[in-house]
Design an enzyme around this catalytic site. Structure first.
Site, PDB file in Angstrom:
ATOM      1  N   LYS A  61       0.866  -1.184   0.000  1.00 56.42           N
ATOM      2  CA  LYS A  61       0.000   0.000   0.000  1.00 56.42           C
ATOM      3  C   LYS A  61       0.900   1.231   0.000  1.00 56.42           C
ATOM      4  O   LYS A  61       1.960   1.232   0.648  1.00 56.42           O
ATOM      5  CB  LYS A  61      -0.891  -0.046   1.245  1.00 56.42           C
ATOM      6  N   SER A 101      -9.494   1.771   2.995  1.00 62.43           N
ATOM      7  CA  SER A 101      -8.613   2.553   2.142  1.00 62.43           C
ATOM      8  C   SER A 101      -7.541   1.690   1.461  1.00 62.43           C
ATOM      9  O   SER A 101      -6.879   2.165   0.558  1.00 62.43           O
ATOM     10  CB  SER A 101      -7.917   3.654   2.956  1.00 62.43           C
ATOM     11  N   SER A 138      -9.710  -0.551   7.340  1.00 68.31           N
ATOM     12  CA  SER A 138      -9.194  -0.400   5.978  1.00 68.31           C
ATOM     13  C   SER A 138      -8.476  -1.609   5.383  1.00 68.31           C
ATOM     14  O   SER A 138      -8.115  -1.594   4.209  1.00 68.31           O
ATOM     15  CB  SER A 138      -8.264   0.811   5.910  1.00 68.31           C
TER      16      SER A 138
END
EC number: 6.3.5.7
Lengths: 482, 96
Positions: free
Chosen positions: A76, A151, A175
């Site tokens: 990420k 996210s 997330s």
């Protein structure tokens, strides 16, 4: 020969049926073909990837490889890695090439894992749909009209699309778990403090926690073994003995007490989610687990408490972006004050600005007690609720999200509605507990649906063991988007 | 409790965020919607509950007061918007 799971990739490498360079090349080629439609990766550097793969091959040839050497992984965009752009999907950090490496990434590099690239995310991890990224939304590989969740939506999407055997995500309010649910993969948020936050761009420091996202619980356990470590560079890192998170994988479910919180099984869930929950309950019963009713009475209030606390922490953490030491700086300004204000207005997207302002307000003079202190007290009540529940059960089964993945744009203009969609994930972050999402069925529109297993502090091995047993007796996790 | 446009301007100033007139109006509506949701907290009796700032409430660790870092200024300043003589350059704030 592209493998399906991380474990398969490791076995192919160990048996020398494929080299690390060949494996990385296969993934990079697949990324070239499929990523433009999905937008899961936002930064690739083939030279760096292949250099890491070459080093892994040399390590394998020298006979000092670990189980994960040569296995590719995606990160990420919140994780800093030296020589890689780490932008947190924000215009503010668009030009930021990190001079250092996050501890969690370093731990995996030490194992010889190979970096495939950085994955798309909601800007500064603020969002539930992946639509707040400066680099455009990620699309759900199961249906490009749907969001992948947020996210860590980019990480979830690339794993689901088989463009990486595994990825790292971060979970501040759900997330990792919510995008894992929407994309049909497995992801675990460990107990707060288990995994170092050093080098992970800070959003809400008392909530943020990194975790693995992969096809299976077994893969997550293998990754967590490598990720988790005490880190003197992170003041909230816990000093604990190194654990083996694979230790309960083969433990049968017989006698395991699973709590079903009544507040999570109400009419707010779609029929598809209810079916997925029932599928899992049936499987657990069939495997000898005992189901017990529990209650988490403060569930509804966890959302306002979270948004007050997380926004307060965000407003202080993001005050470092002032255009002085790194990141974007506005071209037009008169004095220093204007340089700050223009820089931040240009560099941050609307969701980030919104949360900074919520945080600034609740911390401002006259409002601290009514909002911030009140929310901290509610946080205690939420944590206490879980302890009462865990006196009656080993693990809690819950939905991860009330529905399957929404359509792109569906939650764009209604921040409150978007915040409410996190109802089933946030309480875990308030308490700092570990929780895992695993696939449990499909909606009528053939979109994946996940469910959560929540455990008490430091019960990751138990959670992963139960999830692995479910996956040994079901095939929801083996489906792939076309 | 509803926020006014003046409140939004004050919050934006404290947040060091320049907002256009249009953004101020939109933000006012959004913040009021969010704070009506947040107001639900006030209905809960929290008297006698100890605030929880952190999941483990562990005391911060201390280390020996020794220099452990090497000079990384060049690497860290390589990503700065403007640097001169190892100093970060910002608009002048002190009168000559």
């Amino acid at each position: 020969m592209t493998p399906y799971t991380l474990k398969q990739a490791a076995e192919l490498l160990q048996s020398k049926k494929i080299s690390a360079v060949e494996l990385a090349t296969e993934y990079l080629n697949a990324i070239d073909v499929r990523n433009p439609a999905i937008n899961g990766y936002i930064t690739l550097d083939k030279e760096l990837t292949l250099a890491e793969a070459q080093a892994a091959d040399e390590r394998i040839a020298q006979g000092n490889a670990s189980a994960l050497t040569g296995v590719p992984i995606a990160y990420k965009d919140i994780f800093c890695q030296q020589n890689w752009r780490s932008a947190c999907s924000s215009k503010m950090l668009d030009n930021f090439v990190s001079p250092y490496t996050a501890t969690v990434v370093q731990n995996l590099l030490n194992e010889g894992m190979v970096t495939l690239g950085r994955t798309n995310m909601d800007e500064f991890a603020m969002g539930s749909t992946n639509e707040t990224s400066f680099y455009g939304a990620t699309k759900n590989p199961w249906n490009l009209d749907n969001v992948p969740g947020g996210s860590s939506g980019g990480s979830a999407a690339v794993v689901a699309a088989r463009l990486a055997p595994a990825a790292l995500g971060s979970d501040t309010g759900g997330s990792i778990r919510q995008p894992a649910s929407h994309c049909g993969i497995t992801g675990i948020k460990p107990t707060y403090g288990t995994v170092s936050r050093f080098g992970m761009v800070a959003y809400a420091s008392s909530f943020d926690q990194a975790g693995p996202m992969a096809q299976t619980a077994e893969d997550c356990a293998l990754l967590l073994n490598a990720m988790a470590s005490f880190d003197p560079k992170d003041s909230t890192s816990l000093e604990r003995e190194q654990e083996d998170y694979t230790r309960d994988l083969n433990r049968p479910l017989t006698g395991l007490k699973i709590g079903l919180p009544k507040e999570y099984f109400g009419s707010g869930n779609s029929a598809d989610v209810q079916t997925a929950l029932q599928n899992t309950i049936n499987l657990l019963k069939a495997q000898g687990a005992e189901l017990v009713d529990v209650s988490l009475p403060q569930t509804e209030l966890s959302i306002p408490a979270y948004y007050v606390l997380a926004s307060a922490e965000a407003s202080t953490n993001l005050s470092r972006y002032d255009g002085v030491r790194y990141g974007h700086r506005a071209a037009q300004f008169g004095d220093l004050e204007e340089m700050y204000s223009n820089t931040r207005a240009e560099g941050f997207g609307s969701e980030v600005k919104r949360r900074i302002m919520i945080g600034t307000y609740v911390l401002s003079h006259g409002y601290y007690d009514a909002y911030y202190l009140k929310a901290q007290k509610l946080r205690r009540m939420v944590a206490n609720d879980f302890q009462t529940a865990f006196a009656q059960c080993d693990l809690i089964l819950a939905p991860t999200a009330p529905t399957a993945a929404p359509k792109l744009g569906e939650l764009n203009n209604d921040p409150v509605q978007a915040y409410l969609s996190d109802i089933y994930t946030i309480a875990v972050n308030l308490a700092g507990l570990p929780a895992l999402t695993l696939p449990a069925g499909f909606s009528a529109e053939k979109m994946p649906i996940g469910v959560q297993l929540i455990g008490n502090y430091f019960s990751e091995a138990k959670i992963l063991g139960a999830a692995h047993q479910i996956q040994q007796h079901s095939d929801w996790h083996t489906h792939a988007p076309e | 409790m509803a926020l006014s446009l003046q409140d939004v301007e004050k919050i934006a100033r404290l947040s060091r965020l320049h907002l256009t007139e249009e953004e101020k109006t939109q933000t006012l509506q959004e913040l009021n919607d969010i704070f009506s949701m947040v107001e639900k907290m006030q209905s809960v009796d929290t008297d006698g509950i100890e605030p929880m700032a952190h999941p483990h409430e562990a005391a911060l660790r201390l280390r020996a007061d020794e220099v452990t870092e090497t000079d990384c200024a060049a690497a860290y300043q390589a990503v700065a918007p403007e640097v001169r003589n190892r100093l970060y350059i910002v608009p002048q704030v002190i009168e000559e």
